[in-house]
Design a protein around this motif. Structure first.
Motif, mmCIF file in Angstrom:
data_model
loop_
_atom_site.group_PDB
_atom_site.id
_atom_site.type_symbol
_atom_site.label_atom_id
_atom_site.label_comp_id
_atom_site.label_asym_id
_atom_site.label_seq_id
_atom_site.Cartn_x
_atom_site.Cartn_y
_atom_site.Cartn_z
ATOM 1 N N LEU A 1 -4.344 9.477 -5.911
ATOM 2 C CA LEU A 1 -5.017 8.187 -6.083
ATOM 3 C C LEU A 1 -4.058 7.084 -5.645
ATOM 4 N N VAL A 2 -4.434 6.349 -4.609
ATOM 5 C CA VAL A 2 -3.607 5.269 -4.075
ATOM 6 C C VAL A 2 -4.218 3.955 -4.545
ATOM 7 N N GLY A 3 -3.539 3.287 -5.464
ATOM 8 C CA GLY A 3 -4.118 2.127 -6.123
ATOM 9 C C GLY A 3 -3.366 0.838 -5.911
ATOM 10 N N VAL A 4 -2.810 0.276 -6.990
ATOM 11 C CA VAL A 4 -2.205 -1.057 -6.956
ATOM 12 C C VAL A 4 -0.942 -1.064 -6.100
ATOM 13 N N GLY A 5 -0.848 -2.067 -5.243
ATOM 14 C CA GLY A 5 0.380 -2.253 -4.477
ATOM 15 C C GLY A 5 0.145 -2.381 -2.986
ATOM 16 N N THR A 6 1.175 -2.873 -2.303
ATOM 17 C CA THR A 6 1.148 -2.978 -0.842
ATOM 18 C C THR A 6 1.684 -1.666 -0.293
ATOM 19 N N VAL A 7 0.882 -0.617 -0.419
ATOM 20 C CA VAL A 7 1.360 0.748 -0.188
ATOM 21 C C VAL A 7 0.654 1.454 0.958
ATOM 22 N N LEU A 8 -0.248 0.781 1.661
ATOM 23 C CA LEU A 8 -0.880 1.415 2.824
ATOM 24 C C LEU A 8 0.101 1.330 3.985
ATOM 25 N N ASN A 9 1.026 2.240 3.974
ATOM 26 C CA ASN A 9 2.203 2.210 4.847
ATOM 27 C C ASN A 9 2.627 3.650 5.108
ATOM 28 N N THR A 10 2.721 4.027 6.365
ATOM 29 C CA THR A 10 3.065 5.409 6.703
ATOM 30 C C THR A 10 4.455 5.805 6.216
ATOM 31 N N GLU A 11 5.325 4.815 5.984
ATOM 32 C CA GLU A 11 6.682 5.133 5.534
ATOM 33 C C GLU A 11 6.747 5.399 4.030
ATOM 34 N N ILE A 12 5.703 5.014 3.313
ATOM 35 C CA ILE A 12 5.689 5.160 1.861
ATOM 36 C C ILE A 12 4.832 6.331 1.410
ATOM 37 N N LEU A 13 3.618 6.418 1.947
ATOM 38 C CA LEU A 13 2.689 7.457 1.512
ATOM 39 C C LEU A 13 3.044 8.811 2.122
ATOM 40 N N PRO A 14 2.906 9.888 1.370
ATOM 41 C CA PRO A 14 3.132 11.219 1.931
ATOM 42 C C PRO A 14 2.114 11.498 3.036
ATOM 43 N N ALA A 15 2.556 12.184 4.075
ATOM 44 C CA ALA A 15 1.674 12.445 5.219
ATOM 45 C C ALA A 15 0.595 13.461 4.886
ATOM 46 N N ASP A 16 0.929 14.437 4.041
ATOM 47 C CA ASP A 16 0.005 15.528 3.753
ATOM 48 C C ASP A 16 -0.815 15.235 2.500
#
Length: 314
Positions: free
Chosen positions: A38-53
């Motif tokens: 679950l990707v929720g609060v934050g400026t986190v739509l970023n390929t360097e932060i979120l796991p690829a798989d």
């Protein structure tokens, strides 16, 4: 399902509230769909932060740093909504999917309701300012209460909710103030403050991001941010910024400074007078607050999204 938590080494209450907000909004989520993040609060739509798989469920996240992931594969991405219209546009989504930052739903939690007002006028800086500046001392001279955004999330939120005014360099300081109907004033001390994410949230609620400028308070802060201090410009020092990241709950960080004598401390406070004056002036500006109806409508739309997630996943 596990909520994604961007655990910055410096600590930031806006990120840390993911640790418990989703358990309130979607009770039982941790025991369902273990393959989904679950990707929720934050400026986190970023390929360097979120796991690829792995499969990801997006509820209200924002873009603002790095590269936006390709979220077009519906077998890997279930995007229900994002933080605001600018993130929606960047992601190629319908503008109506940019609802609002999910942090506004903290106000629905019983423990944050019916809190008594303290009467405080509170300054909450960006975490870099908190780490490298002398803002606690400055606040004492200008009649503001100082609130460190690196503190424990629930304690920080209670301070925001019970204040009568918030002067915010921290975006989630303004988001939570607005959600609790506490008037707020935006300020910024350097170009390192991300205006895209601020405007993304502001446009979702029909408010304006026009921050009052306040100079950095120390040479160390100027070095970390790439800002000017007493007319001298500094290039952003990545090592200095990295050093700040490693100091999670420390007080003022003094980068490569000699031992602090009483005279040196007095000199630092004197050099911070322009910062104090600008912060005092900013605190006297006309504050903002989104319209009650606009906020209520955004919350209702977001709660409808969450109800859809509850039906589909739980």
């Amino acid at each position: 399902m596990k909520p994604f938590h961007w655990e910055s080494t410096h600590g930031n209450f806006g990120d840390d509230l993911n640790l418990w907000l989703w358990d309130f909004l979607l009770p039982g989520l941790r025991n369902a769909h273990e393959e989904t993040l679950l990707v929720g609060v934050g400026t986190v739509l970023n390929t360097e932060i979120l796991p690829a798989d792995g499969r990801k469920l997006v509820i209200g996240s924002g873009f603002g740093y790095g590269s936006l992931p390709d979220m077009g594969d519906s077998s890997q991405w279930d995007v229900r909504c994002v933080r605001g219209p600018m993130t929606a546009q960047k992601a190629g989504l319908p503008v109506e999917m940019g609802i609002v930052d999910p942090a506004v739903l903290v106000t629905e939690m019983p423990e944050f309701q019916n809190l008594s007002k303290s009467g405080r006028r509170t300054f909450i800086p960006h975490w870099e300012s908190a780490a490298a500046g002398i803002w606690p001392e400055i606040c004492k001279t200008v009649g503001l209460s100082y609130l460190d955004p690196r503190g424990e999330a629930k304690a920080v939120i209670r301070e925001i909710a019970t204040s009568e005014l918030i002067v915010a360099e921290s975006m989630h300081g303004a988001i939570l103030a607005d959600a609790f109907r506490v008037p707020w004033i935006a300020v910024s001390s350097s170009r390192s403050i991300n205006s895209f994410k601020w405007n993304d949230w502001a446009r979702s609620l029909g408010v304006t991001y026009a921050p009052k400028h306040i100079p950095v308070s120390t040479r160390a802060e100027a070095i970390a941010k790439g800002a000017k201090f007493w007319g001298v410009g500094f290039e952003r020092n990545q090592q200095a910024a990295t050093d700040l990241e490693k100091r999670r709950h420390g007080g003022t960080v003094l980068l490569a400074d000699p031992e602090q004598t009483t005279l040196r401390v007095m000199a630092k406070q004197a050099l911070a007078m322009p910062s104090a004056l600008a912060l005092w002036q900013a605190s006297k500006a006309k504050p903002q607050l989104s319209k009650d109806g606009t906020l209520a409508a955004c919350k209702e739309r977001l709660l409808n999204v969450i109800e859809g997630v509850r039906r589909d996943y739980l």
